[in-house]
Each structure stands twice: as C-alpha cells, then as structure tokens.
Write an enzyme that holds these catalytic residues in place. Structure first.
Site, PDB file in Angstrom:
ATOM      1  N   ASP A   1       0.617  -3.019 -10.291  1.00  0.00           N
ATOM      2  CA  ASP A   1      -0.709  -3.198 -10.221  1.00  0.00           C
ATOM      3  C   ASP A   1      -0.953  -3.536 -12.028  1.00  0.00           C
ATOM      4  O   ASP A   1      -0.555  -2.709 -12.644  1.00  0.00           O
ATOM      5  CB  ASP A   1      -1.319  -2.157  -9.832  1.00  0.00           C
TER       6      ASP A   1
ATOM      7  N   ASP B   1       1.036  -2.833   2.573  1.00  0.00           N
ATOM      8  CA  ASP B   1       1.330  -2.174   1.355  1.00  0.00           C
ATOM      9  C   ASP B   1       2.513  -0.888   1.062  1.00  0.00           C
ATOM     10  O   ASP B   1       1.846  -0.050   2.057  1.00  0.00           O
ATOM     11  CB  ASP B   1      -0.420  -1.529   0.337  1.00  0.00           C
TER      12      ASP B   1
HETATM   13  C1  GLA Z   1      -1.477  -0.123  -4.147  1.00  0.00           C
HETATM   14  C2  GLA Z   1      -1.328  -1.218  -4.219  1.00  0.00           C
HETATM   15  C3  GLA Z   1      -2.776  -1.756  -4.989  1.00  0.00           C
HETATM   16  C4  GLA Z   1      -3.959  -0.964  -4.104  1.00  0.00           C
HETATM   17  C5  GLA Z   1      -3.779  -0.252  -3.558  1.00  0.00           C
HETATM   18  C6  GLA Z   1      -4.693   0.388  -2.930  1.00  0.00           C
HETATM   19  O1  GLA Z   1      -1.625   0.613  -5.639  1.00  0.00           O
HETATM   20  O2  GLA Z   1      -0.392  -2.520  -5.505  1.00  0.00           O
HETATM   21  O3  GLA Z   1      -2.851  -3.541  -4.786  1.00  0.00           O
HETATM   22  O4  GLA Z   1      -4.191  -1.656  -3.002  1.00  0.00           O
HETATM   23  O5  GLA Z   1      -2.290   0.706  -3.742  1.00  0.00           O
HETATM   24  O6  GLA Z   1      -4.287   2.186  -2.270  1.00  0.00           O
END
Ligand code: GLA
Length: 502
Positions: A325, A265
C-alpha cells in the site's frame, strides 16, 4: 474400562471449560455504526501457565507463540507470516467472571484498544473448508482499459468513512470541476461497503449504502462509472464479507447493480492459499466477471506478489498492483517508483502495472512532490486513480490532477511505460516512447537540493536535437540545445518534457 471412558472423558472436557480456565473458544465483537460487526476469535488452550492457540482478527490468523500468566493476568503474543513480512499482535488481559477483558495494540505506535471477549461455541469463527483452486486456463480479454483507467477511489482519504452521500458528492465534484473532461471516469468504492449475505447468499451492502443500484444510476447519470471492491477470501482486509465461495453470485450481483470496475484484494485468501495459487484464484473471478453479462474492469490487488505481471493478463486482469500500500509520504511514493524499474515490458493496452492509487492532495507531501507523483505515474502508464477529497482541494492540487498535457502522456495510445535510462546518485532520467514518434522524458531529482540536470539526445537514441521540446509543467516550449537540454530541477521534483519532430 468402557464405563470409565464414558464418564471420565466428558468430565475432562467439561473441566476444560471451568470459569477459572482460559481454555475454549472466545469472541470479541466490535459493532460498527454501519450495522456490521467485526469479530475477533480466540481459540485458547491453557496448560498450567502456558497458553497456546490461535487468534483470528479481520483477515489475519495468528498462532500464539509466547505467553505468560493465566486467568488472573496474562499476556499472549501471536504471530503470522504475511508474505515476506512477519506480523505480531500482543494481548494483555484477565478473566473477570465469564469475560476476558483485554487490551491490545495492532502496531507498537498504535493506540491501545480495549476489548471484552465472551465464550463462543466450539467451532464458531473456524476457518471454512478450503476450496481447491481450479485448473488454469486463459480467460478471454474483456476488451476494456485500452488506456490506463482514470478515476477516484475512496480508500486513501476516507477508508471506513465512505458512504453513499460521500460517493454521490464526489461524483458531483468530478463531473463539474473539470476532472471528467480531463478523462477521469471511475468512482470506486473501496473496502467497508459490504453487509451480510441474505438467505440465498446474495451479498448486501451495509447501512452506509442503502441502495447500490440507485447509487450506480446516479453516478451513471453524471456520465461516470461506478467501481466496487471485494476479496477472494471470506473476509476483506478491513474484516468485511469477501467473495469466497460466492464468486459467480457476486459478479452477477455487481452486474445487476450496474458496477463497472472491481478491485479484488487478496486479504483473507492468504489463510487458504499460497502465492502459487494466486493465478487460479484470480482466474475464478476473471471467469465470473466475463460470465456476468456486464463489462467490468478487473483490478487485481495482491501487492505485487507472485510476479503477478507475468500472469495477470491470463486471468483477464486489466491492472494489477505491483507493490504494497502507498502512504501519503515521499518515502513511500519514491520507494514505489524504485520498485517499478523492471516492469515496463509487462504493461500495454488492456493490461497495466498499478503502482497504487494517487495520494495527491492528501496534504503530507509538498506540491512539488505531488507534481513528481503525477509525472512519474504518467510516465509509468499507471492508472490515475485520485485518492483525495475532490470536493475540497486547492487550485494547485486541482491543476496537478487535471494537467492535460501530463495526462496525455499517461493515456498515450502506444501504451509503453517509461524505463529508467540513467541514474547518477539521486538524479534519474526516465523516458517512454509515445505515438507519433514522440518521447516523454522525466528528469527526476530524488535528492533534497535543487540540481541542474542534463538530458543528452543520444541518451534516448536521438541522433540530433528534436524539433520541438515542451515542458509539461510550465506549459511552454523550451529551446533544445544541439546535443542536450539542461534544466534546474527542484529537490524531490521532476522536469517533464515532451519531445517531438514537429
Ligand atoms: C488493502 C489494499 C488497500 C485497501 C485496503 C482496504 O490494504 O491494498 O488498497 O483496499 O486493503 O481494506
């Protein structure tokens, strides 16, 4: 003159640290029961009633853009650019003795958080040196994910509450509730498992995960696989330790533990690299995973920036997020579908568009909407990564997640995602070719009222009616008309058909 400088300069520097002055480096610590500490750094400079400087909070590095007041009561607003989105934080506070007492909200609608910062040595919390991105090359394909990965991920339901016991009990549930038989395999731990690095720089799990290898053994013992999460930045999105400058070491650690899947990520990498550097930075971990000695599915999470679908297979990415997200809300889910319209050509066996994890069963959408979620993710050949509590779901949710006929669309070996073949107001038809000269068609009603929708055979290039048409939610064959097929589709619903010559 020389003497004057020798005395005056240290005096001025000391003056900037007077108790009544905000100037200096400050740190607020937020200890977590998992034994780790989230730190917020304030690097402040006060000149009369103006405060400038930076605030570093989890993965975000803000620059102070506005301020009022001083030590007796101040407000600072700090901003940053997060991709295309501006972000802002506001802190209000005052200096009490040697402590900065402050309150902040991370969003206008969030609860007020109170924090106390103490003076920190100059340089503490400073950004590490930027490591130049490597030259690009093609990372060999790891041979995994011939069909879209299926499994579960902790984030959507558990966020920071995930721990060893939860993961084990979710694995128990998946192994016994029919999901494993339906094809779900990966149990993926998302952010907040990370602890500190040891003296040799090896990443350790935090207190919530006493023994990662034992956990992997447990999950493997259930016939399932274990996934983990990290970031190419020094910090993950929740402010935990990332893999920056430790890529190969971390990949080896994951291999030693028996990890089968890595979600990587972007997070704090934003403070070091531009979107143009993303391919090179993801390539590093692609190489590291390939060199780790274990087959590990590589899941890229950088929110669909930098046209990731064009280069992710070059770094041996098996899947890549195509959006920001997901939230457990119709608006979020349906907006994500809209963002997938042009992406079908980029996915295929071994490399998949990832419109984010499922929210099915997290209770803020109706069962009809969750059926739409499952149908459209399957039409898109998306990874099916459940995000709910598998230990506790209604029969309806269980039936949605384990609908084998729908899963067979997702997992079709041809691996061709659906395209939108027609759109008339809120009524859309999506279709994908399947192996064996078959088709899957979704009649998708984005509107709120029920509607009769019609699919013409000519819309999908068929010269005559298919011999067989099956409704994959009613599990029954339907009678195809000579030229078309009409069906009543509920508001926010989908009719999902499989058409074949036999
Ligand atoms: C980002 C990702 C999410 C999750 C969070 C965790 O927002 O896109 O899917 O993994 O981080 O902190």
């Amino acid at each position: 003159m020389k003497l004057f400088r020798m005395f005056l300069i240290p005096l001025l520097a000391a003056g900037s640290c007077l108790a009544s002055d905000l100037t200096g480096n400050w740190v607020a610590e937020n200890p977590s029961p998992d034994g780790t500490v989230r730190k917020t750094y304030f690097e402040l400079k006060q000149e009369e009633s103006r405060i400038t400087g930076h605030i570093r909070l989890t993965q975000f590095y803000y620059t102070i853009t506005e301020s009022t007041g001083g030590p007796d009561g101040f407000t600072v607003t700090a901003s940053m650019q997060d991709g295309k989105n501006p972000r802002q934080v506001v802190y209000e506070g005052k200096l009490i003795g040697e402590e900065l007492h402050m309150a902040t909200r991370r969003r206008p609608d969030a609860a007020l958080t109170e924090l106390v910062a103490h003076r920190a040595p100059a340089g503490e919390g400073a950004m590490p040196e930027r490591i130049a991105p490597p030259a690009l090359h093609k990372v060999p394909y790891n041979g995994l994910a011939n069909t879209p990965p299926m499994g579960w991920n902790s984030w959507n339901k558990f966020a920071g509450r995930v721990d060893d016991a939860t993961v084990r009990s979710i694995a128990d549930a998946m192994a016994t509730n029919g999901m494993k038989e339906a094809g779900y395999t990966y149990i993926n731990i998302d952010d907040t498992w990370e602890g500190e690095r040891d003296a040799q720089g090896n990443i350790q799990p935090n207190k919530k995960f006493p023994d990662m290898k034992a956990l992997a053994d447990y999950v493997h013992g259930k016939g399932l696989k274990l996934g983990i999460y990290s970031s190419p930045g020094p910090h993950t999105c929740a402010g935990y330790e990332g893999s920056y400058a430790h890529e190969e070491q971390d990949a080896r650690t994951y291999a030693t533990w028996g990890i089968d899947y890595l979600k990587y990520d972007w997070c704090d990498a934003r403070n070091f690299y531009s979107d143009d550097d993303m391919q090179a930075i993801y390539q590093k971990m692609g190489d590291a995973l390939n060199a780790s000695g274990r087959k590990i599915v590589y899941s890229l999470c950088q929110y669909g920036r930098a046209d990731v679908w064009k280069w992710a297979p070059q770094v041996s990415g098996n899947l890549w997020r195509t959006t920001g997200d997901i939230r457990d809300a119709w608006e979020s889910m349906s907006h994500i579908v809209e963002q997938q319209v042009d992406l079908a050509p980029y996915a295929g066996p071994g490399h998949w568009n990832d419109p984010d994890m499922l929210e099915i069963g997290n209770s803020h959408m109706t069962d009809t909407e969750y059926r739409t979620h499952m149908s459209l993710w399957s039409m898109l050949a998306a990874p099916l990564i459940a995000g709910n509590d598998l230990r506790d779901m209604t029969k309806e949710i269980h039936d949605i997640l384990t609908n084998r006929e729908v899963i067979a669309i997702d997992q079709d070996p041809l691996g061709k995602p659906a395209t939108r073949i027609s759109k008339s107001g809120d009524h859309e038809i999506w279709a994908r070719p399947l192996s064996g000269d078959a088709y899957a068609v979704a009649l998708y009603n984005r509107g709120t009222s029920d509607a009769k929708m019609t699919l013409k055979w000519s819309d999908i290039g068929l010269k005559k009616a298919p011999a067989k048409a099956r409704d994959l939610w009613t599990h029954s064959d339907v009678r195809p008309g000579k030229d078309d097929y009409s069906v009543e589709v509920p508001g926010h619903g989908v009719a999902l058909l499989r058409l074949s010559a036999k």
